[in-house]
Write a protein that holds these residues in place. Structure first.
Motif, PDB file in Angstrom:
ATOM      1  N   GLY A   5      -6.913  -4.146  14.628  1.00  0.00           N
ATOM      2  CA  GLY A   5      -5.577  -3.914  15.169  1.00  0.00           C
ATOM      3  C   GLY A   5      -4.534  -4.656  14.401  1.00  0.00           C
ATOM      4  O   GLY A   5      -4.114  -4.244  13.353  1.00  0.00           O
ATOM      5  N   GLY A   6      -4.113  -5.814  14.910  1.00  0.00           N
ATOM      6  CA  GLY A   6      -3.050  -6.570  14.263  1.00  0.00           C
ATOM      7  C   GLY A   6      -1.707  -5.944  14.553  1.00  0.00           C
ATOM      8  O   GLY A   6      -1.569  -5.044  15.357  1.00  0.00           O
ATOM      9  N   HIS A   7      -0.700  -6.444  13.878  1.00  0.00           N
ATOM     10  CA  HIS A   7       0.651  -5.975  14.152  1.00  0.00           C
ATOM     11  C   HIS A   7       1.148  -5.008  13.110  1.00  0.00           C
ATOM     12  O   HIS A   7       2.228  -4.474  13.227  1.00  0.00           O
ATOM     13  CB  HIS A   7       1.606  -7.172  14.231  1.00  0.00           C
ATOM     14  N   GLY A   8       0.374  -4.771  12.089  1.00  0.00           N
ATOM     15  CA  GLY A   8       0.897  -3.970  10.994  1.00  0.00           C
ATOM     16  C   GLY A   8       0.798  -2.482  11.232  1.00  0.00           C
ATOM     17  O   GLY A   8       1.435  -1.697  10.545  1.00  0.00           O
ATOM     18  N   GLY A   9      -0.039  -2.044  12.162  1.00  0.00           N
ATOM     19  CA  GLY A   9      -0.193  -0.631  12.390  1.00  0.00           C
ATOM     20  C   GLY A   9      -0.953   0.058  11.278  1.00  0.00           C
ATOM     21  O   GLY A   9      -0.914   1.266  11.134  1.00  0.00           O
ATOM     22  N   HIS A  10      -1.651  -0.711  10.479  1.00  0.00           N
ATOM     23  CA  HIS A  10      -2.394  -0.161   9.347  1.00  0.00           C
ATOM     24  C   HIS A  10      -3.827  -0.599   9.502  1.00  0.00           C
ATOM     25  O   HIS A  10      -4.181  -1.740   9.344  1.00  0.00           O
ATOM     26  CB  HIS A  10      -1.798  -0.675   8.028  1.00  0.00           C
ATOM     27  N   GLY A  11      -4.690   0.343   9.827  1.00  0.00           N
ATOM     28  CA  GLY A  11      -6.048  -0.011  10.196  1.00  0.00           C
ATOM     29  C   GLY A  11      -6.799  -0.788   9.155  1.00  0.00           C
ATOM     30  O   GLY A  11      -7.635  -1.611   9.463  1.00  0.00           O
ATOM     31  N   GLY A  12      -6.516  -0.524   7.868  1.00  0.00           N
ATOM     32  CA  GLY A  12      -7.255  -1.205   6.816  1.00  0.00           C
ATOM     33  C   GLY A  12      -6.893  -2.657   6.678  1.00  0.00           C
ATOM     34  O   GLY A  12      -7.635  -3.427   6.101  1.00  0.00           O
ATOM     35  N   HIS A  13      -5.720  -3.042   7.192  1.00  0.00           N
ATOM     36  CA  HIS A  13      -5.282  -4.424   7.024  1.00  0.00           C
ATOM     37  C   HIS A  13      -5.371  -5.181   8.330  1.00  0.00           C
ATOM     38  O   HIS A  13      -5.935  -6.249   8.400  1.00  0.00           O
ATOM     39  CB  HIS A  13      -3.851  -4.460   6.472  1.00  0.00           C
ATOM     40  N   GLY A  14      -4.771  -4.620   9.377  1.00  0.00           N
ATOM     41  CA  GLY A  14      -4.884  -5.265  10.677  1.00  0.00           C
ATOM     42  C   GLY A  14      -4.381  -6.683  10.691  1.00  0.00           C
ATOM     43  O   GLY A  14      -5.002  -7.563  11.249  1.00  0.00           O
ATOM     44  N   GLY A  15      -3.272  -6.944  10.058  1.00  0.00           N
ATOM     45  CA  GLY A  15      -2.740  -8.302  10.033  1.00  0.00           C
ATOM     46  C   GLY A  15      -3.302  -9.060   8.859  1.00  0.00           C
ATOM     47  O   GLY A  15      -4.059  -8.560   8.054  1.00  0.00           O
ATOM     48  N   ASN A  16      -2.929 -10.333   8.774  1.00  0.00           N
ATOM     49  CA  ASN A  16      -3.291 -11.078   7.584  1.00  0.00           C
ATOM     50  C   ASN A  16      -4.565 -11.881   7.739  1.00  0.00           C
ATOM     51  O   ASN A  16      -4.992 -12.551   6.819  1.00  0.00           O
ATOM     52  CB  ASN A  16      -2.136 -11.994   7.149  1.00  0.00           C
ATOM     53  N   TYR A  34       1.519  -9.721  -1.254  1.00  0.00           N
ATOM     54  CA  TYR A  34       0.635  -8.949  -2.116  1.00  0.00           C
ATOM     55  C   TYR A  34       0.837  -7.464  -1.820  1.00  0.00           C
ATOM     56  O   TYR A  34       1.441  -7.089  -0.807  1.00  0.00           O
ATOM     57  CB  TYR A  34      -0.829  -9.327  -1.880  1.00  0.00           C
ATOM     58  N   LEU A  35       0.298  -6.619  -2.704  1.00  0.00           N
ATOM     59  CA  LEU A  35       0.404  -5.175  -2.511  1.00  0.00           C
ATOM     60  C   LEU A  35      -0.955  -4.531  -2.738  1.00  0.00           C
ATOM     61  O   LEU A  35      -1.604  -4.767  -3.763  1.00  0.00           O
ATOM     62  CB  LEU A  35       1.430  -4.575  -3.479  1.00  0.00           C
ATOM     63  N   ASP A  36      -1.371  -3.741  -1.758  1.00  0.00           N
ATOM     64  CA  ASP A  36      -2.592  -2.938  -1.865  1.00  0.00           C
ATOM     65  C   ASP A  36      -2.171  -1.522  -2.243  1.00  0.00           C
ATOM     66  O   ASP A  36      -1.661  -0.776  -1.412  1.00  0.00           O
ATOM     67  CB  ASP A  36      -3.343  -2.956  -0.537  1.00  0.00           C
ATOM     68  N   GLU A  37      -2.382  -1.161  -3.505  1.00  0.00           N
ATOM     69  CA  GLU A  37      -1.912   0.131  -3.991  1.00  0.00           C
ATOM     70  C   GLU A  37      -2.875   1.265  -3.661  1.00  0.00           C
ATOM     71  O   GLU A  37      -2.455   2.385  -3.360  1.00  0.00           O
ATOM     72  CB  GLU A  37      -1.689   0.070  -5.506  1.00  0.00           C
ATOM     73  N   ASN A  38      -4.180   0.997  -3.702  1.00  0.00           N
ATOM     74  CA  ASN A  38      -5.163   2.079  -3.546  1.00  0.00           C
ATOM     75  C   ASN A  38      -5.777   2.149  -2.155  1.00  0.00           C
ATOM     76  O   ASN A  38      -6.777   2.829  -1.940  1.00  0.00           O
ATOM     77  CB  ASN A  38      -6.263   1.960  -4.600  1.00  0.00           C
ATOM     78  N   ASN A  39      -5.191   1.404  -1.206  1.00  0.00           N
ATOM     79  CA  ASN A  39      -5.578   1.510   0.201  1.00  0.00           C
ATOM     80  C   ASN A  39      -7.036   1.130   0.455  1.00  0.00           C
ATOM     81  O   ASN A  39      -7.704   1.701   1.307  1.00  0.00           O
ATOM     82  CB  ASN A  39      -5.319   2.930   0.725  1.00  0.00           C
ATOM     83  N   ASP A  40      -7.520   0.107  -0.280  1.00  0.00           N
ATOM     84  CA  ASP A  40      -8.884  -0.361  -0.038  1.00  0.00           C
ATOM     85  C   ASP A  40      -8.900  -1.706   0.675  1.00  0.00           C
ATOM     86  O   ASP A  40      -9.935  -2.363   0.760  1.00  0.00           O
ATOM     87  CB  ASP A  40      -9.665  -0.452  -1.346  1.00  0.00           C
ATOM     88  N   ALA A  41      -7.726  -2.124   1.195  1.00  0.00           N
ATOM     89  CA  ALA A  41      -7.585  -3.371   1.958  1.00  0.00           C
ATOM     90  C   ALA A  41      -7.809  -4.611   1.104  1.00  0.00           C
ATOM     91  O   ALA A  41      -8.072  -5.690   1.625  1.00  0.00           O
ATOM     92  CB  ALA A  41      -8.521  -3.387   3.173  1.00  0.00           C
ATOM     93  N   VAL A  42      -7.689  -4.477  -0.208  1.00  0.00           N
ATOM     94  CA  VAL A  42      -7.797  -5.603  -1.141  1.00  0.00           C
ATOM     95  C   VAL A  42      -6.540  -5.609  -2.003  1.00  0.00           C
ATOM     96  O   VAL A  42      -6.121  -4.557  -2.495  1.00  0.00           O
ATOM     97  CB  VAL A  42      -9.054  -5.476  -2.027  1.00  0.00           C
ATOM     98  N   PRO A  43      -5.904  -6.763  -2.195  1.00  0.00           N
ATOM     99  CA  PRO A  43      -4.655  -6.778  -2.962  1.00  0.00           C
ATOM    100  C   PRO A  43      -4.864  -6.388  -4.420  1.00  0.00           C
ATOM    101  O   PRO A  43      -5.836  -6.802  -5.055  1.00  0.00           O
ATOM    102  CB  PRO A  43      -4.170  -8.225  -2.833  1.00  0.00           C
ATOM    103  N   ASP A  44      -3.945  -5.585  -4.931  1.00  0.00           N
ATOM    104  CA  ASP A  44      -3.965  -5.178  -6.339  1.00  0.00           C
ATOM    105  C   ASP A  44      -2.903  -5.899  -7.160  1.00  0.00           C
ATOM    106  O   ASP A  44      -3.028  -5.989  -8.380  1.00  0.00           O
ATOM    107  CB  ASP A  44      -3.747  -3.667  -6.444  1.00  0.00           C
TER     108      ASP A  44
END
Length: 526
Positions: free
Chosen positions: A28-39, A192-202
């Protein structure tokens, strides 16, 4: 045996309600992005590194893998129970250099870190934010990432100092879109920025110092925001870094005035032109180094190398070490880096080394009226001092020239020190006493409470109808937020200031009534 000290279910429920972002790694988290779910912080987030207690502890690692991302603990006394919670930062964080890695369950490890003095953060377990593991670098809490232009420079703990730059004369301009990942382990967040949506910073995103705000009104992203970044790519051997020029089409930083090394420049033993080095976010802070600076000798056994990367930044006055007995209102740090990346102005884990060049260096240091009024400085008494590690004291530079019109101090001296400060005597009269006519126009009270956390009230009164501007500044005199800019009838007013999203420290508030202003100081303590 239960390896984790007992936490009641009621406490867990309250803890989740109060610190939702803390366990965002669990989904969950606050970001609304399932792959990240907060920091994915693991306790002690948004802390000020100056408030942490340096510790070194050894013991057996306990890894709780029952959650989406592991939680790390340390059993120091061998009784099978956790004695500390280990904060390695977000689950995706990896150090930008070295071979350090998170421990496996049962590993015997030695941790160097900063212990949070509030042991209630993780169910009565002290939280240690990890700086080193088994002697390998993990992260530097004091490292100003906005001056990093390629790799970890050693930091205060490594004895190399923390300003650094790049040798490239230009950057590749790129435009990338992805999901923002925000590491707010410390009070100054890293982006950081995750460009390819793999939940790892690029990419690492460099927005400059935390106090910098662009005139365009653009804002730093929240964790989980989808953003488009245009900037200069510095592709080192670790995580590529982008110096942000635009975010979502809004200008972040106009780069037309930047020098080729963004606040730093190489100087060479046999150069035939002067080198101009300026601070990256204030063009009026600079130093000029002339040909002939090298005193001779080889590049070892204490002699200077044939080339040095020089850099300067303005730092918060309260961060100047050993300055409690000095009336500091501005401070600056300088770095001289060898080709191997070692800051020769730092040695043996100590700050404040100074060296002598063969000829003079021209310095200009800039201050502003907000700093003068906020610290109540008598401008005619301003002095420049440098830290002398031999005498273990601040030494006055006797040839400083103060320009009260342009708010600058110029010095010509062969001394190059890692730390300069501007000091001055307190005005013998208060601002009210200096300008008795102010009381007939308006009054500005001291904020209350003070110190405060996170909100405070600013009260002022107007004798007549007037246009009022109420502005908050940081300790560098840079605008943080404008609370009022409107016409007001005569009367008494109270304005609430909420600093919940700001770091601890000294702030100033300025009230302008017509063309007359008054500044007072306040202290945010979190």
């Amino acid at each position: 045996m239960n390896r984790y000290k007992t936490i009641s279910m009621a406490f867990i429920i309250l803890f989740f309600l109060s610190f939702n972002g803390l366990f965002a790694q669990m989904g969950g988290g606050h970001g609304g992005h399932g792959g990240h779910g907060g920091n994915g912080h693991q306790g002690g987030n948004d802390c000020d590194p100056d408030s942490l207690i340096p510790v070194t502890v050894s013991g057996t690692a306990i890894v709780d893998s029952s959650m989406m991302h592991p939680m790390y603990y340390l059993d120091e006394n061998g009784d099978g129970e956790a004695d500390y919670h280990l904060n390695f930062g977000p689950w995706w964080y990896e150090p930008d250099s070295g071979n350090a890695s998170r421990p496996n369950d049962g590993d015997f490890v030695t941790i160097d870190g900063g212990m949070h003095d509030d042991d209630s953060l993780m169910g009565n377990l002290p939280v240690i934010i990890v700086y080193q593991i088994n002697g390998e670098f993990w992260r530097d809490p004091f490292d100003p990432s906005w001056t990093h232009h390629g790799g970890h420079g050693g930091g205060h703990h490594g004895g190399h100092g923390h300003t650094w730059g790049w040798m490239h004369d230009s950057l590749q301009v790129v435009t990338v879109t992805g999901t923002a990942m925000v590491d707010s382990t410390f009070i100054f967040s890293h982006y950081y920025l995750d460009e390819n949506n793999d939940a790892v910073p690029d990419y690492y995103l460099n927005f400059g110092p935390p106090w910098y705000e662009p005139p365009s009104g653009a804002e730093r992203p929240n964790d989980g925001d989808v953003v488009t970044i245009m900037g200069g790519l510095f592709d080192n051997n670790n995580l590529p870094m982008i110096i942000v020029y635009e975010i979502n089409g809004q200008v972040w930083r106009d780069t037309t005035g930047w020098g080729p090394h963004m606040g730093g420049r190489w100087i060479y033993r046999y150069m035939n032109q002067a080198s101009h080095i300026q601070a990256p976010f204030d063009d009026d802070d600079w130093m000029d180094i002339e040909p002939g600076w090298h005193p001779g000798g080889g590049g070892h056994h204490g002699h200077l190398p044939d080339s040095l990367f020089c850099q300067m930044i303005q730092i918060f006055p309260q961060n100047a070490p050993n300055s409690n007995n000095e009336n500091v209102f501005a401070a600056y740090e300088f770095g001289l880096f060898s080709p191997g990346g070692v800051n020769i102005l730092w040695q043996d884990h100590m700050y404040g080394r100074h060296i002598q060049f063969a000829n003079n260096v021209d310095y200009q240091l800039h201050y502003n009226d907000i700093q003068l009024q906020g610290f109540n400085i008598d401008e005619s008494t301003i002095q420049v001092k440098y830290w002398n590690e031999q005498s273990n004291s601040w030494e006055v530079m006797g040839n400083a020239v103060v320009d009260m019109v342009n708010n600058t101090v110029t010095i010509t001296d062969a001394t190059v020190s890692s730390l300069f400060i501007l000091t001055g005597q307190q005005n013998p009269l208060s601002i009210d006493e200096q300008s008795p006519t102010l009381a007939t126009q308006f009054t500005l009270e001291q904020n209350y409470p003070n110190p405060f956390n996170p909100s405070t009230t600013i009260e002022f009164s107007l004798q007549d109808n007037a246009h009022v501007v109420l502005t908050i500044y940081n300790v560098l005199g840079q605008k943080v937020v404008q609370l009022l800019d409107e016409a007001k009838p005569a009367g008494v007013y109270q304005v609430k200031f909420d600093a919940g999203n700001l770091p601890s420290g000294i702030y100033f508030y300025e009230l302008k009534v017509g063309d007359v202003s008054m500044v007072k100081k306040m202290n945010l303590r979190k």
